[in-house]
Design a protein around this motif. Sequence first.
Motif, PDB file in Angstrom:
ATOM      1  N   ARG A  23      -9.401  -4.479  -0.190  1.00  0.00           N
ATOM      2  CA  ARG A  23      -9.151  -5.841  -0.965  1.00  0.00           C
ATOM      3  C   ARG A  23      -8.459  -5.810  -2.206  1.00  0.00           C
ATOM      4  N   PHE A  26      -4.672  -5.386  -1.838  1.00  0.00           N
ATOM      5  CA  PHE A  26      -4.347  -6.456  -1.445  1.00  0.00           C
ATOM      6  C   PHE A  26      -4.381  -7.720  -2.292  1.00  0.00           C
ATOM      7  N   THR A  27      -4.774  -7.637  -3.542  1.00  0.00           N
ATOM      8  CA  THR A  27      -5.080  -8.488  -4.335  1.00  0.00           C
ATOM      9  C   THR A  27      -3.813  -9.051  -4.808  1.00  0.00           C
ATOM     10  N   THR A  28      -3.620 -10.072  -5.638  1.00  0.00           N
ATOM     11  CA  THR A  28      -2.057 -10.702  -6.166  1.00  0.00           C
ATOM     12  C   THR A  28      -1.893 -10.163  -7.456  1.00  0.00           C
ATOM     13  N   ARG A  38      -0.351  -0.210  -3.083  1.00  0.00           N
ATOM     14  CA  ARG A  38       0.331  -1.212  -2.062  1.00  0.00           C
ATOM     15  C   ARG A  38       1.432  -0.652  -1.443  1.00  0.00           C
ATOM     16  N   PRO A  60      -2.859  -7.241   5.802  1.00  0.00           N
ATOM     17  CA  PRO A  60      -3.790  -7.791   4.852  1.00  0.00           C
ATOM     18  C   PRO A  60      -4.502  -9.005   4.795  1.00  0.00           C
ATOM     19  N   LYS A  65      -6.558 -11.382   2.163  1.00  0.00           N
ATOM     20  CA  LYS A  65      -5.327 -11.937   1.736  1.00  0.00           C
ATOM     21  C   LYS A  65      -5.328 -13.161   2.169  1.00  0.00           C
ATOM     22  N   GLU A  66      -4.837 -14.310   1.429  1.00  0.00           N
ATOM     23  CA  GLU A  66      -4.565 -15.810   2.259  1.00  0.00           C
ATOM     24  C   GLU A  66      -3.478 -15.882   2.684  1.00  0.00           C
ATOM     25  N   LYS A  67      -2.346 -15.141   2.285  1.00  0.00           N
ATOM     26  CA  LYS A  67      -0.783 -15.458   3.020  1.00  0.00           C
ATOM     27  C   LYS A  67      -0.354 -13.749   3.299  1.00  0.00           C
ATOM     28  N   TYR A  69       2.353 -10.815   3.409  1.00  0.00           N
ATOM     29  CA  TYR A  69       3.472 -10.525   2.681  1.00  0.00           C
ATOM     30  C   TYR A  69       4.723 -10.581   3.496  1.00  0.00           C
TER      31      TYR A  69
END
Length: 130
Positions: A23, A26-28, A38, A60, A65-67, A69
Amino acid sequence: MRKEIRVEDILNAVCRYFSLNARDIFTTTRKADLVEARHFYFYMARRYTRLSMEKIGTVPLNYGKEKPYDHSTVLHGIKKIDNLIDTYRDYKEIAIELNSTIEYYTDNNIIVENIDLLQICLDNQLKKAS
């Protein structure tokens, strides 16, 4: 016959090496240590699996992760690490260590979601070997 390397093995190795969890990786955030981890994940996943860059970018999603890469982000990370490995010995050594850890996971069919448990397993293995 050599077992196929799983993306989970790669992610576990990267998490362990950088003392992070998936987590975090893969954070922004653009913190250097997280971006480096990453990018190593992207590099190792592309090198040791048959996954496309698009598929590597979707992994991710399993870790909050919401979206995904996109392939250009994955490609940038791969090229970045490739250049660092060619330029700096420290980065080459990181890649070698990650490769050894990935092979260990694959050869022993280890799946670890808890990094602390993984460290205990590896410590016990080292004690047995010595």
